[in-house]
Design a protein around this motif. Structure first.
Motif, PDB file in Angstrom:
ATOM      1  N   VAL A   1       1.206  -1.058  -0.371  1.00 28.10           N
ATOM      2  CA  VAL A   1       0.196   0.436  -0.032  1.00 28.10           C
ATOM      3  C   VAL A   1       0.781   0.801  -0.180  1.00 28.10           C
ATOM      4  CG1 VAL A   1      -1.431   1.320   1.554  1.00 28.10           C
ATOM      5  CG2 VAL A   1      -1.816  -1.378   1.146  1.00 28.10           C
ATOM      6  N   HIS A   2       0.697   1.871  -0.892  1.00 33.59           N
ATOM      7  CA  HIS A   2       1.661   3.327  -0.883  1.00 33.59           C
ATOM      8  C   HIS A   2       0.331   4.941  -0.993  1.00 33.59           C
ATOM      9  CE1 HIS A   2       4.718   0.870  -2.755  1.00 33.59           C
ATOM     10  NE2 HIS A   2       3.719   0.741  -3.546  1.00 33.59           N
ATOM     11  N   ALA A   3       0.629   5.501   0.152  1.00 34.23           N
ATOM     12  CA  ALA A   3       0.076   6.368   0.480  1.00 34.23           C
ATOM     13  C   ALA A   3       0.958   8.029  -0.190  1.00 34.23           C
ATOM     14  CB  ALA A   3      -0.725   6.773   1.989  1.00 34.23           C
ATOM     15  N   TYR A   4      -0.147   8.569  -0.502  1.00 38.68           N
ATOM     16  CA  TYR A   4       0.512  10.437  -0.583  1.00 38.68           C
ATOM     17  C   TYR A   4      -0.525  11.153  -0.487  1.00 38.68           C
ATOM     18  CZ  TYR A   4      -3.176   9.737  -4.966  1.00 38.68           C
ATOM     19  OH  TYR A   4      -3.552   9.266  -5.576  1.00 38.68           O
ATOM     20  N   GLU A   5      -0.230  12.475  -0.072  1.00 42.77           N
ATOM     21  CA  GLU A   5      -1.008  13.930   0.138  1.00 42.77           C
ATOM     22  C   GLU A   5      -1.414  14.305  -1.203  1.00 42.77           C
ATOM     23  OE1 GLU A   5      -3.156  15.741   2.949  1.00 42.77           O
ATOM     24  OE2 GLU A   5      -1.497  14.821   3.406  1.00 42.77           O
ATOM     25  N   HIS A   6      -3.163  13.321  -1.069  1.00 43.39           N
ATOM     26  CA  HIS A   6      -4.060  14.186  -2.027  1.00 43.39           C
ATOM     27  C   HIS A   6      -3.954  15.716  -2.328  1.00 43.39           C
ATOM     28  CE1 HIS A   6      -7.490  14.376  -4.786  1.00 43.39           C
ATOM     29  NE2 HIS A   6      -8.108  14.952  -3.951  1.00 43.39           N
ATOM     30  N   ASP A   7      -3.975  16.212  -3.926  1.00 36.81           N
ATOM     31  CA  ASP A   7      -4.856  17.932  -3.798  1.00 36.81           C
ATOM     32  C   ASP A   7      -5.718  17.095  -4.590  1.00 36.81           C
ATOM     33  OD1 ASP A   7      -4.786  20.363  -5.026  1.00 36.81           O
ATOM     34  OD2 ASP A   7      -2.295  20.282  -5.860  1.00 36.81           O
ATOM     35  N   ALA A   8      -6.730  18.503  -3.838  1.00 32.53           N
ATOM     36  CA  ALA A   8      -8.642  18.412  -4.097  1.00 32.53           C
ATOM     37  C   ALA A   8      -7.766  19.152  -5.609  1.00 32.53           C
ATOM     38  CB  ALA A   8      -8.470  19.035  -3.613  1.00 32.53           C
ATOM     39  N   SER A   9      -7.406  19.148  -6.127  1.00 33.08           N
ATOM     40  CA  SER A   9      -7.261  20.116  -7.700  1.00 33.08           C
ATOM     41  C   SER A   9      -6.560  19.863  -8.431  1.00 33.08           C
ATOM     42  CB  SER A   9      -6.481  21.791  -7.309  1.00 33.08           C
ATOM     43  OG  SER A   9      -4.788  21.446  -7.049  1.00 33.08           O
ATOM     44  N   ALA A  10      -5.812  18.437  -8.450  1.00 35.71           N
ATOM     45  CA  ALA A  10      -5.253  17.821  -8.956  1.00 35.71           C
ATOM     46  C   ALA A  10      -6.233  17.582 -10.222  1.00 35.71           C
ATOM     47  CB  ALA A  10      -4.720  17.110  -8.584  1.00 35.71           C
ATOM     48  N   GLY A  11      -5.758  17.659 -11.589  1.00 35.53           N
ATOM     49  CA  GLY A  11      -6.596  17.885 -12.136  1.00 35.53           C
ATOM     50  C   GLY A  11      -6.998  15.829 -13.030  1.00 35.53           C
TER      51      GLY A  11
ATOM     52  N   TYR B   1      -6.710  12.438 -10.781  1.00 41.03           N
ATOM     53  CA  TYR B   1      -6.097  11.175 -10.033  1.00 41.03           C
ATOM     54  C   TYR B   1      -4.937  10.548  -9.875  1.00 41.03           C
ATOM     55  CZ  TYR B   1     -10.469  13.209  -7.712  1.00 41.03           C
ATOM     56  OH  TYR B   1     -11.919  13.742  -7.550  1.00 41.03           O
ATOM     57  N   GLY B   2      -5.387   9.986 -11.309  1.00 43.92           N
ATOM     58  CA  GLY B   2      -4.277   8.967 -11.387  1.00 43.92           C
ATOM     59  C   GLY B   2      -3.128   9.547 -12.034  1.00 43.92           C
ATOM     60  N   GLY B   3      -3.123  10.346 -12.600  1.00 42.36           N
ATOM     61  CA  GLY B   3      -1.288  11.064 -13.030  1.00 42.36           C
ATOM     62  C   GLY B   3      -1.733  11.558 -11.356  1.00 42.36           C
ATOM     63  N   GLU B   4      -1.537  12.385 -10.291  1.00 39.97           N
ATOM     64  CA  GLU B   4      -1.443  12.897  -9.422  1.00 39.97           C
ATOM     65  C   GLU B   4      -0.879  12.090  -8.868  1.00 39.97           C
ATOM     66  OE1 GLU B   4      -2.834  14.446  -5.842  1.00 39.97           O
ATOM     67  OE2 GLU B   4      -4.079  13.099  -7.082  1.00 39.97           O
ATOM     68  N   ALA B   5      -1.245  10.671  -8.339  1.00 42.18           N
ATOM     69  CA  ALA B   5      -0.673   9.200  -7.987  1.00 42.18           C
ATOM     70  C   ALA B   5       0.614   8.667  -8.814  1.00 42.18           C
ATOM     71  CB  ALA B   5      -1.473   7.593  -8.466  1.00 42.18           C
ATOM     72  N   ALA B   6       0.979   8.722  -9.769  1.00 40.13           N
ATOM     73  CA  ALA B   6       1.756   8.478 -10.958  1.00 40.13           C
ATOM     74  C   ALA B   6       3.205   9.352 -10.744  1.00 40.13           C
ATOM     75  CB  ALA B   6       1.873   8.349 -12.135  1.00 40.13           C
ATOM     76  N   GLU B   7       2.637  10.703  -9.778  1.00 41.14           N
ATOM     77  CA  GLU B   7       3.658  11.684 -10.131  1.00 41.14           C
ATOM     78  C   GLU B   7       4.037  11.755  -8.799  1.00 41.14           C
ATOM     79  OE1 GLU B   7       3.641  16.055 -10.200  1.00 41.14           O
ATOM     80  OE2 GLU B   7       2.143  15.673 -11.422  1.00 41.14           O
ATOM     81  N   LYS B   8       2.889  11.586  -7.555  1.00 35.83           N
ATOM     82  CA  LYS B   8       3.515  11.811  -6.907  1.00 35.83           C
ATOM     83  C   LYS B   8       4.602  10.065  -6.235  1.00 35.83           C
ATOM     84  CE  LYS B   8       0.845  15.259  -4.913  1.00 35.83           C
ATOM     85  NZ  LYS B   8      -0.306  16.088  -3.790  1.00 35.83           N
ATOM     86  N   LEU B   9       4.166   9.650  -6.848  1.00 33.08           N
ATOM     87  CA  LEU B   9       4.273   8.169  -5.731  1.00 33.08           C
ATOM     88  C   LEU B   9       6.179   8.042  -6.960  1.00 33.08           C
ATOM     89  CD1 LEU B   9       1.571   6.692  -5.287  1.00 33.08           C
ATOM     90  CD2 LEU B   9       2.945   6.704  -3.642  1.00 33.08           C
TER      91      LEU B   9
ATOM     92  N   ARG C   1      -9.260   8.528  -2.086  1.00 34.70           N
ATOM     93  CA  ARG C   1      -7.773   9.460  -2.729  1.00 34.70           C
ATOM     94  C   ARG C   1      -6.824   9.594  -2.215  1.00 34.70           C
ATOM     95  NH1 ARG C   1     -12.702  13.842  -3.825  1.00 34.70           N
ATOM     96  NH2 ARG C   1     -13.811  12.888  -6.005  1.00 34.70           N
ATOM     97  N   GLY C   2      -5.702   9.490  -2.860  1.00 32.95           N
ATOM     98  CA  GLY C   2      -4.598   9.589  -1.573  1.00 32.95           C
ATOM     99  C   GLY C   2      -3.725   8.436  -1.801  1.00 32.95           C
TER     100      GLY C   2
ATOM    101  N   ALA D   1       6.240   4.895 -13.027  1.00 30.15           N
ATOM    102  CA  ALA D   1       5.643   5.338 -14.544  1.00 30.15           C
ATOM    103  C   ALA D   1       4.301   5.597 -14.517  1.00 30.15           C
ATOM    104  CB  ALA D   1       6.122   4.294 -15.482  1.00 30.15           C
ATOM    105  N   PRO D   2       3.920   5.816 -15.145  1.00 33.53           N
ATOM    106  CA  PRO D   2       1.840   6.138 -15.791  1.00 33.53           C
ATOM    107  C   PRO D   2       2.086   5.039 -16.183  1.00 33.53           C
ATOM    108  CG  PRO D   2       3.659   8.526 -16.474  1.00 33.53           C
ATOM    109  CD  PRO D   2       4.195   7.187 -15.773  1.00 33.53           C
ATOM    110  N   GLU D   3       2.480   4.152 -17.020  1.00 28.57           N
ATOM    111  CA  GLU D   3       2.173   2.821 -17.576  1.00 28.57           C
ATOM    112  C   GLU D   3       1.968   2.208 -16.621  1.00 28.57           C
ATOM    113  OE1 GLU D   3       5.340   4.737 -18.358  1.00 28.57           O
ATOM    114  OE2 GLU D   3       4.341   5.042 -19.535  1.00 28.57           O
ATOM    115  N   ARG D   4       2.419   2.225 -15.621  1.00 27.87           N
ATOM    116  CA  ARG D   4       2.114   1.112 -14.474  1.00 27.87           C
ATOM    117  C   ARG D   4       1.192   1.738 -13.194  1.00 27.87           C
ATOM    118  NH1 ARG D   4       6.637   0.258 -10.691  1.00 27.87           N
ATOM    119  NH2 ARG D   4       5.076  -1.162 -10.015  1.00 27.87           N
ATOM    120  N   VAL D   5       0.865   2.950 -13.424  1.00 31.41           N
ATOM    121  CA  VAL D   5      -0.448   3.002 -12.647  1.00 31.41           C
ATOM    122  C   VAL D   5      -2.290   2.733 -13.283  1.00 31.41           C
ATOM    123  CG1 VAL D   5      -1.463   5.170 -11.047  1.00 31.41           C
ATOM    124  CG2 VAL D   5       1.063   4.753 -11.354  1.00 31.41           C
TER     125      VAL D   5
END
Length: 158
Positions: free
Chosen positions: A17-27, A29-37, A130-131, A40-44
């Protein structure tokens, strides 16, 4: 603990399990997860719910791509597919949009995982909030959800 994590734990599969601080203004959700964790976006993979000729169907596609609704409809034998209404998705899955997990849903829905998932030893999907992401093998995800694999994603235009 979310229903998704509980399902993985009960199944005694390997997962993280991986947690990150979700930003409510993120356009995205998946892209935010890939970036914050730092993954690679191909794995998220994002969990999308479509209405396929009246039946709700879950599609698990990479955040680097888009759901091909026509391909999803063909894969499940439906005449047509459209994105499901948010209220119906949330009521049926038990999750809020942006945190819908393919695991631990209130009602088990037919699920299709994009075949590109098999290119990776592990993938990340929402853990039900989310997050919060859960990392597991695509085959374990398919086994736990009763999913089939198929070509249901298209690459997004850059």
């Amino acid at each position: 603990m979310t229903p998704a994590i509980i399902q993985a734990k009960k199944a005694k599969i390997a997962y993280r399990v991986h947690a990150y601080e979700h930003d409510a203004s993120a356009g995205s959700y998946g892209g935010e997860a890939a970036e914050k964790l730092g993954v690679a976006p191909e794995r998220v993979f994002k969990t999308l719910v479509a209405d396929c000729s009246g039946e709700l169907v879950v599609a698990v596609v990479p955040v680097s791509g888009r759901l091909d609704l026509k391909a999803l409809a063909r894969r499940v034998g439906a005449k047509k597919a459209a994105m499901a209404e948010v209220d119906r998705v949330e009521k049926t899955t038990g999750y809020v949009v942006g945190g819908v997990s393919p695991l631990g849903q209130k009602k088990r829905l037919k699920t299709v995982i994009d075949e590109s998932a098999r290119d990776h030893e592990t993938i990340h999907v929402s853990a039900g909030r989310r997050g919060l992401e859960i990392e597991l093998s695509p085959d374990d995800l398919a086994a736990l959800t009763g999913a089939v694999f198929g070509p249901v994603a298209r690459q997004s235009a850059s």
